[in-house]
Scaffold this active site. Structure first.
Site, short mmCIF file in Angstrom:
data_model
loop_
_atom_site.label_atom_id
_atom_site.label_comp_id
_atom_site.label_asym_id
_atom_site.label_seq_id
_atom_site.Cartn_x
_atom_site.Cartn_y
_atom_site.Cartn_z
N SER A 1 0.82 -1.20 0.00
CA SER A 1 0.00 0.00 0.00
C SER A 1 0.85 1.25 0.00
O SER A 1 1.89 1.32 0.67
CB SER A 1 -0.92 0.01 1.22
OG SER A 1 -1.70 1.19 1.25
N ASP A 2 0.39 2.23 -0.76
CA ASP A 2 0.94 3.57 -0.65
C ASP A 2 0.51 4.13 0.71
O ASP A 2 -0.43 3.62 1.33
CB ASP A 2 0.40 4.43 -1.81
CG ASP A 2 1.08 5.79 -1.88
OD1 ASP A 2 2.21 5.91 -1.38
OD2 ASP A 2 0.46 6.71 -2.42
N LYS A 3 1.17 5.15 1.18
CA LYS A 3 0.85 5.72 2.48
C LYS A 3 -0.15 6.88 2.38
O LYS A 3 -1.26 6.82 2.91
CB LYS A 3 2.12 6.21 3.19
CG LYS A 3 1.86 6.89 4.53
CD LYS A 3 3.13 7.43 5.14
CE LYS A 3 3.65 8.65 4.40
NZ LYS A 3 2.75 9.84 4.55
N THR B 1 -1.51 -0.86 -4.15
CA THR B 1 -2.36 0.32 -4.16
C THR B 1 -1.50 1.55 -4.43
O THR B 1 -0.32 1.59 -4.08
CB THR B 1 -3.09 0.52 -2.83
OG1 THR B 1 -2.18 1.01 -1.84
CG2 THR B 1 -3.69 -0.79 -2.34
#
Length: 913
Positions: free
Chosen positions: A338-340, A642
């Site tokens: 996941s992106d942050k 993501t």
């Protein structure tokens, strides 16, 4: 067009542009203060080509359409259509071929959408550019830019090519789409180290990014495919999309099934002609009946319906599915990368800590909504007892150029710098609104923030008419300007060590730092100047600001971990921030974070090991993200990625399931992804995983339901052949059974809700077969039970003197009755259905059974159906025998599930997928 190459002088390739001083850059590019001449522009256009991204090579529409038929599912359907055509059932043939064409057209349209990801990246290029040529400012088509051009940037411009800045004034550029950096980046003309990440190259401006503040002049150092944006475009073009685990399983399953069907048909033909002495013509029709009974022609249609229903359910969970197989793939993921920013976090900067002299205050609430308490040592406080804190908050509201407002949907928004917006929200929580504060303390003048000075200053007049100078900026810069500090006891001499210690402690928690100071004084002249703010200030506070994690994301990460899914954060943000957010989310706790620079130094084997061991990756470039996804896949993982930026597009395309953000994501990211989150929320991914697992469960239930029908029919035909009897089922009756059971009964299983505990299972092994050893056992068991019931009744009736038509009608109804009972069994693979929920919980199953009963009554008694299928009416006694055949399957199947549960096999079998 000639082949591109990096700008060079006298045959020597320059080092990376961000490492050179402005003078070195100008020398390398042969820069003149008046810009390039027309002759130079034409010569460089010939050498380097236009500033465009070349369109990728694409297959023609007819080839794309033809390749859609290269699919094992469609091969099965076409084989079934061929069998029905040989039997003369042209309506069935037309329906099957219509389904084949529709599936191919859907794939054709989806592939066309996928290619538009590259178009979305090209659309990010600026259409025009302001340049200095022949000593004159002129606006040109950005495609005509060449290396060495002088480009002028202003607020609101999209950077038209990769530039090395040679002068800059207050320049801030939004680079989130390219680097993942959550805040606009302050630019300068300074050179940096060669290994500096893209987000830390402050002397560069990259094509496709957006100027949000200030002005600058830069020299073009790369155009078209040579830009960072162009490299991502090339990377995306070269990335192959992964086929889904389900399609890989269906492919293997289809091939094995096809071999088994053909082998069985050949064996039966040889046994009949060589052992039983049947004529080849009779045996050919027998084999046709056998093949017709064995081909699961309902599988592709039911699979499509099941996936489509999953799409609808996921849409209610804010996950918009762009490619149908992604529905099930989400349910099989073992790792979510996941992106942050904006996915795990709110993308709304929030003040969480205020450090005053002697006190450290915690601030409640997240995001831009001005709701939250102030606490000290875990106790909520009354701000009126802490005047130093109140003064610091007031300074943050007054020395501020942003604005906070609420829209018609009651959503709070910040216009301006997000960090300044966080200070306004802090003030609103303390009851100090921006309008009221500015009215009571009107601003007379200000010094805007400049990167070289690293502070902003403003001049205000208080209600008593006295002048105040307020500053905010980098803590180390403000410490140079302060000689005193404000504490609970009033003003006192500055303790620099205290403030440095608290700054280090706050930064270690991943918070960005701002310092606030004040001085009771007026400017020396009419205007506020730098000499007025050089010294004599009183330090008020340090403010710790962070983009906080979403509370629902914390729960979703925990749910994923409980489901056996690893969650990894891969972000372009700074390592300290990533580690702090990861710890709050429960990602990578107690483990180190790895930077993109470290990833670049690893070979593939080392990266595979690190990718599995480490959960937080910071300062990751597009290449690093892509390599990490590939490393995880090489380790056998099913990976979901993501992201929201152009920099995420290659990894999104490569991942087994790419998930893009719908609100704040770029079009390039959305077009490269399989799923788009309408609410940009990681929690929606966890909900979608649950739905994906339910879809796979329902597909397994359908296959477990469908195959015994085909198997039972095949065993009936084989038994009749071995005993030298006539066919208990004609080819037409076989197709009727398949149509009724798959078209009505099997469809009901697509509507099954997710079973309890579905998110407490481990992910199924990526390489697991669609039919495990247990599934094969269950299919054989139920097939044998159906064969015993149907063939037993057929033989019984023949021996009792019943005509062949009535005996066949009983065999057909026995198979369908067994399927109706087995449908209820199939609602749960291991759990008992002998309860109200199990028997009555799926209204679609009850409706399907009712429709099936009506169809069988028509098959048995309607004269035209009797003429078409050779059926005959049955007596009540004969119907009771048919009912007994169905109950035999139901009771034995429930007994088998009871034994499996009692022996503990159910849990182990569920874990194996």
């Amino acid at each position: 067009m000639t082949q591109r190459r990096a700008p060079r002088t006298a045959g020597r390739v320059p080092p990376p542009w961000h490492t050179l001083s402005t003078e070195q850059v100008r020398q390398q590019l042969g820069d003149d203060p008046g810009g390039l001449s027309d002759a130079q522009v034409q010569q460089r256009l010939t050498e380097y080509g236009e500033n465009r991204l070349a369109p990728p090579k694409r297959r023609g529409p007819w080839m794309r359409l033809l390749l859609q038929f290269h699919n094992i599912l469609l091969y099965v359907m076409m084989a079934a259509a061929l069998v029905t055509a040989l039997l003369g059932h042209w309506i069935d043939t037309g329906v099957l071929m219509g389904a084949v064409v529709i599936n191919a057209l859907i794939g054709f349209v989806q592939e066309g959408k996928a290619e538009s990801a590259l178009d979305a990246i090209r659309d990010m290029l600026s259409s025009t550019a302001m340049v200095l040529r022949d000593g004159k400012r002129q606006q040109i088509d950005a495609a005509q830019l060449v290396p060495g051009d002088r480009v002028l940037l202003a607020s609101g411009d999209r950077v038209p090519a990769d530039l090395r800045l040679i002068n800059s004034k207050e320049l801030r550029i939004e680079e989130a789409a390219l680097t993942g950096e959550s805040l606009p980046v302050e630019k300068s003309t300074d050179a940096v180290a060669a290994d500096a990440p893209l987000g830390d190259r402050h002397g560069m401006a990259y094509s496709g990014t957006l100027v949000v503040y200030g002005q600058a002049c830069g020299l073009v150092v790369a155009t078209g495919a040579d830009t960072e944006l162009g490299k991502i475009n090339q990377m995306l073009s070269s990335v192959d999309s992964m086929t889904t685990p389900l399609l890989r399983q269906i492919d293997r399953f289809g091939r094995l099934l096809a071999v088994a069907i053909l082998g069985l048909g050949a064996l039966v033909f040889l046994l009949g002609t060589l052992w039983r002495g049947e004529t080849p013509a009779e045996m050919f029709m027998m084999v046709v009946a056998l093949v017709a009974s064995a081909i699961p022609e309902g599988l592709p249609a039911i699979m499509t319906v099941t996936l489509a229903l999953g799409v609808q359910r996921m849409a209610r969970q804010q996950a918009i599915v762009r490619r149908l197989p992604a529905v099930e793939t989400l349910g099989s993921v073992t790792v979510i990368c996941s992106d942050k920013t904006g996915t795990l976090t709110r993308n709304e900067m929030t003040v969480q800590r205020v450090v005053c002299a002697g006190h450290v205050f915690e601030v409640g609430g997240v995001g831009y909504a001005p709701v939250g308490d102030f606490s000290l040592d875990g106790r909520i406080i009354d701000l009126t007892h802490y005047p130093a804190l109140q003064q610091a908050i007031q300074a943050g509201v007054l020395c501020n150029d942003a604005s906070l407002h609420v829209n018609a949907d009651s959503q709070w928004h910040v216009d301006g710098d997000p960090t300044e917006g966080a200070l306004l929200v802090l003030g609103a929580k303390a009851g100090q609104t921006q309008d009221a504060s500015n009215a009571q303390w009107p601003r007379r003048d200000s010094i805007p923030f400049e990167s070289q000075h690293r502070f902003m200053a403003s001049h205000h007049v208080d209600p008593a008419g006295e002048s105040w100078l307020l500053v905010k900026g980098a803590p180390e810069r403000l410490l140079e300007m302060c000689s005193r500090q404000r504490s609970a006891h009033g003003e006192e001499p500055l303790d620099p060590d205290y403030w440095r210690r608290m700054a280090t402690d706050t930064a270690a928690q991943g918070l960005r730092l701002l310092a606030l100071a004040a001085r009771r004084a007026a400017p020396a002249g009419e205007m506020l100047g730098f000499e007025d703010v050089a010294e004599g200030f009183t330090m008020l506070a340090l403010v710790g600001i962070i983009d906080p994690p979403r509370s629902e994301a914390i729960d979703a990460v925990a749910e994923c971990h409980a489901a056996g899914i690893r969650v990894k954060m891969i972000t372009g943000d700074h390592g300290e921030t990533a580690r702090a957010i990861g710890a709050q989310l429960g990602i990578g706790v107690g483990k180190p974070a790895v930077t993109g620079a470290e990833v670049a130094l690893m070979d593939d084997a080392a990266l595979r090991r690190v990718a599995m061991e480490v959960d937080v990756f910071a300062r990751a470039s597009p290449e690093h993200k892509l390599r990490l996804v590939q490393a995880l896949q090489d380790d056998g993982q099913v990976v979901s990625m993501t992201g929201d930026g152009v920099n995420d597009a290659p990894a999104l395309k490569r991942a087994d399931v790419g998930v893009a953000m719908g609100n704040k994501g770029t079009e390039a990211a959305k077009e490269a992804a399989d799923v788009v989150l309408a609410d940009d929320n990681f929690a929606s991914i966890a909900s979608a995983v649950r739905e994906g697992r339910a879809v796979y469960d329902n597909l397994k239930k359908f296959i477990l339901f469908m195959l015994p029908t085909n198997g039972g029919e095949a065993l009936v035909v084989i038994a009749a052949l071995m005993l030298g009897l006539g066919l208990p089922l004609t080819p037409a009756q076989v197709l009727w059974i398949n149509m009724v059971t798959s078209g009505t009964l099997g469809l009901a299983l697509a509507f099954e809700p997710a079973e309890d505990g579905i998110m407490r299972r481990r992910p199924r092994p990526p390489g697991s077969a669609l039919l495990s050893g247990f599934f094969i056992w269950r299919v054989l068991m139920v097939s044998v039970l159906m064969m015993i019931g149907a063939f037993g009744l057929f033989v019984w009736e023949l021996q009792s003197g019943t005509g062949i038509e009535a005996a066949r009608t009983m065999a057909v109804n026995a198979v369908v009755m067994a399927e109706m009972f087995y449908l209820i069994n199939s609602r749960s693979i291991f759990a008992s259905v002998l309860n109200r929920e199990g028997l009555l919980g799926n209204r679609y199953a009850l409706a399907a059974i009712a429709v099936c009963i009506a169809l069988q009554l028509a098959f048995t008694y309607a004269p035209w159906m009797q003429n078409l299928f050779g059926s005959a009416g049955l007596s009540p006694l004969e119907w009771s025998k048919v009912l007994g055949a169905g109950l035999l399957v139901f009771l034995v199947a429930e007994l088998e599930k009871w034994v499996i549960r009692r022996t503990g096999l159910a849990t182990r079998l569920a874990e194996r997928g």
